[in-house]
Design an enzyme around this catalytic site. Structure first.
Site, short mmCIF file in Angstrom:
data_model
loop_
_atom_site.label_atom_id
_atom_site.label_comp_id
_atom_site.label_asym_id
_atom_site.label_seq_id
_atom_site.Cartn_x
_atom_site.Cartn_y
_atom_site.Cartn_z
CG HIS A 8 -0.12 0.00 2.51
ND1 HIS A 8 0.47 1.14 3.03
CD2 HIS A 8 0.23 -1.00 3.34
CE1 HIS A 8 1.11 0.84 4.14
NE2 HIS A 8 0.99 -0.47 4.35
NE ARG A 57 -1.41 -0.14 6.49
CZ ARG A 57 -1.84 -0.61 7.65
NH1 ARG A 57 -2.85 -0.03 8.28
NH2 ARG A 57 -1.26 -1.67 8.20
CD GLU A 82 2.39 -5.96 7.78
OE1 GLU A 82 2.44 -7.21 7.66
OE2 GLU A 82 3.23 -5.21 7.25
NE ARG A 83 5.16 -10.28 13.54
CZ ARG A 83 6.42 -10.31 13.94
NH1 ARG A 83 7.34 -9.56 13.35
NH2 ARG A 83 6.77 -11.11 14.93
CG ASP A 84 -2.18 -8.07 16.11
OD1 ASP A 84 -1.61 -7.10 16.66
OD2 ASP A 84 -3.26 -8.53 16.52
#
Length: 189
Positions: A8, A57, A82-84
């Protein structure tokens, strides 16, 4: 099948160097321009679909790209989030990387699980768009470690708004570009 992974465009948290992770931070104006630039990088290839992570995004970046390519915006896949990073989201990323150089951040989703989740999302995309060329807009960490797992190619970082393309053939996945730069095979060097 060719897949173009696009990170993004920039957000204020990217600009300010903050761990973003699964927090839903919107694009800024630079990010929108990066999305338009990514779309221009894709015009030489035939694309069938544009899909993304459900985070705003990624969706906005995907919408800009889909509009530019004249394609409808496809589904959002939760597996592409995305990874937390848990309680570390919003903190300065350079400080976190200095404290945790192995990226084993306390309270964060394990990297192996991030990659497995992305691979599950790719399987769903493959089922939804069999043998088609798909643009996938998602996030830096999930892209980086999934590309490494699929191709064995060393990836240092994934930049905002860039194209990292891979192609599946009989032998598996082959890297075409990373961050918009063509990757040459040993035979081409």
């Amino acid at each position: 099948m060719t897949l173009a992974f696009i990170r993004h465009g920039q957000t204020d948290w990217n600009r300010d160097g903050r761990l973003q992770g699964s927090s839903d931070v919107p694009l800024n104006e630079t990010g929108r321009e990066q999305a338009r630039a990514a779309e221009r990088m894709l015009t030489d290839w035939p694309w069938d679909a544009v899909v993304s992570s459900p985070l705003s995004r990624a969706r906005e970046t995907a919408q800009i790209i889909a509009d530019g390519l004249g394609l409808p915006l496809g589904p959002a896949y939760p597996e592409l989030v995305e990874r937390d990073y848990g309680p570390l989201e919003g903190l300065p990323d350079t400080e976190m990387m200095a404290r945790y150089p192995d990226r084993a951040y306390p309270g964060a989703e394990p990297l192996d699980e991030v990659v497995e989740r992305c691979l599950a999302g790719m399987a769903r995309i493959d089922a939804d768009f069999p043998d088609q060329n798909v643009v996938i807009v998602c996030h830096g960490t999930i892209m980086k470690y999934t590309l490494i797992r699929l191709t064995g190619h060393r990836v240092e970082a994934i930049l905002n708004g860039t194209v990292s393309a891979i192609e599946r053939d009989a032998d598996g996945w082959r890297v075409l570009t990373i961050n918009g730069e063509p990757i040459r095979t040993a035979e081409e060097r």
